[in-house]
Motif scaffolding. Structure first.
Motif, PDB file in Angstrom:
ATOM      1  N   GLU A   1       0.829  -1.209   0.000  1.00 19.29           N
ATOM      2  CA  GLU A   1       0.000   0.000   0.000  1.00 19.29           C
ATOM      3  C   GLU A   1       0.865   1.262   0.000  1.00 19.29           C
ATOM      4  OE1 GLU A   1      -2.984  -0.116   3.040  1.00 19.29           O
ATOM      5  OE2 GLU A   1      -3.996  -1.823   2.125  1.00 19.29           O
ATOM      6  N   HIS A   2       2.019   1.166   0.643  1.00 15.01           N
ATOM      7  CA  HIS A   2       2.902   2.331   0.710  1.00 15.01           C
ATOM      8  C   HIS A   2       3.633   2.575  -0.609  1.00 15.01           C
ATOM      9  CE1 HIS A   2       5.655   5.302   2.311  1.00 15.01           C
ATOM     10  NE2 HIS A   2       6.693   4.540   2.077  1.00 15.01           N
ATOM     11  N   TYR A   3       4.011   1.497  -1.278  1.00 18.21           N
ATOM     12  CA  TYR A   3       4.875   1.646  -2.453  1.00 18.21           C
ATOM     13  C   TYR A   3       4.156   1.541  -3.796  1.00 18.21           C
ATOM     14  CZ  TYR A   3       9.218   1.437   0.291  1.00 18.21           C
ATOM     15  OH  TYR A   3      10.245   1.705   1.153  1.00 18.21           O
ATOM     16  N   SER A   4       3.085   0.772  -3.875  1.00 16.99           N
ATOM     17  CA  SER A   4       2.597   0.399  -5.207  1.00 16.99           C
ATOM     18  C   SER A   4       1.432   1.249  -5.681  1.00 16.99           C
ATOM     19  CB  SER A   4       2.159  -1.070  -5.217  1.00 16.99           C
ATOM     20  OG  SER A   4       1.653  -1.386  -6.498  1.00 16.99           O
ATOM     21  N   PRO A   5       1.594   1.946  -6.800  1.00 16.29           N
ATOM     22  CA  PRO A   5       0.446   2.627  -7.393  1.00 16.29           C
ATOM     23  C   PRO A   5      -0.444   1.683  -8.193  1.00 16.29           C
ATOM     24  CG  PRO A   5       2.417   3.074  -8.673  1.00 16.29           C
ATOM     25  CD  PRO A   5       2.851   2.231  -7.499  1.00 16.29           C
ATOM     26  N   ALA A   6       0.045   0.484  -8.487  1.00 18.48           N
ATOM     27  CA  ALA A   6      -0.629  -0.351  -9.489  1.00 18.48           C
ATOM     28  C   ALA A   6      -1.391  -1.528  -8.904  1.00 18.48           C
ATOM     29  CB  ALA A   6       0.406  -0.877 -10.490  1.00 18.48           C
ATOM     30  N   ILE A   7      -1.109  -1.900  -7.661  1.00 21.39           N
ATOM     31  CA  ILE A   7      -1.617  -3.181  -7.167  1.00 21.39           C
ATOM     32  C   ILE A   7      -2.676  -2.979  -6.090  1.00 21.39           C
ATOM     33  CG2 ILE A   7      -0.997  -5.384  -6.082  1.00 21.39           C
ATOM     34  CD1 ILE A   7       1.869  -4.915  -7.240  1.00 21.39           C
ATOM     35  N   GLU A   8      -3.825  -3.574  -6.318  1.00 16.50           N
ATOM     36  CA  GLU A   8      -4.866  -3.677  -5.290  1.00 16.50           C
ATOM     37  C   GLU A   8      -4.487  -4.812  -4.343  1.00 16.50           C
ATOM     38  OE1 GLU A   8      -8.743  -4.419  -6.924  1.00 16.50           O
ATOM     39  OE2 GLU A   8      -9.515  -5.191  -5.022  1.00 16.50           O
TER      40      GLU A   8
END
Lengths: 337, 337
Positions: free
Chosen positions: B58-65
């Motif tokens: 959640e902190h790093y990924s713009p792409a992954i739910e």
């Protein structure tokens, strides 16, 4: 102190929440085309109302991503996935919760959409957001906030997923205040007896599954721990047999909080175990409540609040036996922190 | 009973996990183009390893739910969003956790991708999935499972988000077993002293923020509650001031578990409050540990395990003082449930 349940005051106090239901639903429906994600952000009981709403989103919606955050963690994580197709739902009963207000300011200038839920429009949270819904001055602000938030998400699911229960939800939410008062009144005698039975206890465990974990936390922590300073721990039914059940013995009080949602079988398994191995168990089951005006398909969604209304009467009686009003605090609002 | 920390046995027991790191990373990277969602599904400590991994996603990924489920709840919710672009990560140390094995069967024929983590390849979980990683026979299966799962997700973030810390992560995970042993050894004298100091206590509260809540739960519930039958409750730092802190007094033991992640300031605030209002506080801070071989950028990711390794030594000493081996159970594996 008087702890009598004052239906004549409580039921009308839901007026602003009931009045806000249609507009919340319509906002949800109107946002459906613009939203792929819902991020819930709140502390305390408002966060746990979101827990149940998130459960139903995950159960019903093929289209919507959902997360639930505590405000301080939300700002620390600062999720890069937050974008223009994200709806952030903020909630604070008082409208003054510092981290929730800070989150509202944190979101200014971000591309996401923001809507807030609170009791009062002149407090910092409502003042810091582009759109808000208010539930007004009511002792039942937890349930009132749930009603309006659930209406918003019901509208979103109706618009995005053609959710077939939307009409039933809206009729049932409108009937919920009366059903909550019924539950409180129905449980009065049992609540008094349970309070007497457990008046000397200082540990309580609360077990619940699915959306009823909302109730386990709010009753267990927001009331028994926060207001009566009891050691009081909510346990997820899904985790019960993976560690926590080792605390069970014949003396320790357990409150089993059972709803009517798809996770109900998890609680039935816990209850069976407790019948054999625990000695002092209170079972609160939403099926014991009539819920007049609530559609059968919506009973699972409102059951956590029916059970909360019933359990809250036990807390009221415990507060008398402990000679500690539920408004008592050691630190909250009293010391710097 | 002997509770001496046997580094000569523990450190090599991480061999299979270390050996699996590159393959797990490569699988994650190779799946990047096919995956938009990661659903973590496990019970107990494996679920809490996922809690921390989810924090970093959640902190790093713009792409992954990302979602995290208990297996029984996952099957009850039966999320309609589960599709061919979803990776389901299952984990069970023993490979026999009934609900996790049931979830693996539940997923057969679904379009999602499934990968499982366990200790043993000949147990039901590994047998029920198309792809699995094994960490073998080790007393440190919790940390070993984390290592390999984090490598998988590191690879996924590298492939999908060009995550810049991938190389540092992999070098640090390879060095983690030695750093964990260092932490256990470093904390030996303090652990013995803390255990003596708190040997008569029957209530413990554990406060942690962000990914360190993993440690608060695993130490608090999976060890102190499950193995030593203590009333032991992990509290989220973000929630501390919204209710739970009312339980604080001069007598009740609190363990403050502080890492180096973006949520660290939440714990610093808790510690400041406890300095004034609590009387018996143990502070465990990952900054007190050298973590040889761990890249500075990766310290926050592994800190929960460093702290767990340190705290586990206190549990070992408590078990002697309680004359109750950590393998003792009232119900687990002993009665039907």
């Amino acid at each position: 102190m008087s702890i009598a349940f004052d239906r004549a005051a409580v039921e009308p106090s839901f007026g602003p929440a009931r009045a806000a239901l249609p507009e919340a639903f319509e906002l949800g429906r109107s946002l459906a085309g613009e939203i792929d994600r819902v991020y819930f952000v709140a502390a305390g009981s408002a966060n746990r109302a979101m827990l149940g709403i998130k459960y139903w989103l995950e159960h019903y919606s093929p289209a919507i991503e959902v997360r639930r955050y505590f405000p301080a963690e939300f700002m620390a994580i600062d999720p890069p996935r937050l974008d223009g197709r994200t709806l952030v739902v903020l909630a604070s009963k008082s409208g003054t919760t510092p981290e929730t207000v800070a989150a509202a300011h944190f979101l200014k200038g971000r591309p996401c959409k923001v809507v807030a839920f609170s009791q009062y429009g002149d407090r910092p949270l409502a003042q810091a957001v582009p759109r808000h819904f208010l539930v007004g001055d009511t002792s039942e602000s937890f349930a009132a906030m749930f009603m309006v938030m659930q209406a918003l998400i019901g509208g979103l699911m109706a618009g995005k997923d053609d959710w077939p229960l939307a009409d039933k939800l809206m009729a049932s939410l409108d009937a919920l205040p009366a059903a909550l008062c019924d539950a409180a009144e129905q449980n009065e005698a049992r609540a008094a007896a349970d309070a007497r039975e457990f008046a000397q206890d200082r540990h309580f465990y609360h077990v619940a599954a699915g959306p009823c974990f909302t109730t386990a936390y709010v009753f267990g922590v927001c009331i028994l721990m926060e207001m009566l300073w009891l050691h009081s721990y909510p346990i997820e039914a899904a985790e019960f047999f993976h560690g926590p059940f080792e605390i069970v013995d014949k003396q320790t009080p357990l409150i089993l909080i059972t709803g009517e949602d798809p996770s109900r079988p998890l609680m039935e398994r816990v209850a069976t175990f407790c019948d054999s191995h625990a000695g002092r168990v209170m079972k609160y089951d939403s099926r014991d409540f009539a819920m007049a005006g609530i559609d059968p398909a919506i009973r699972p969604i409102v059951a956590p609040y029916i059970l909360q209304a019933a359990l809250k009467r036990m807390a009221a009686h415990l507060s008398v036996l402990h000679n500690q009003p539920l408004s008592t605090r050691r630190y909250m609002w009293k010391v710097a922190y």
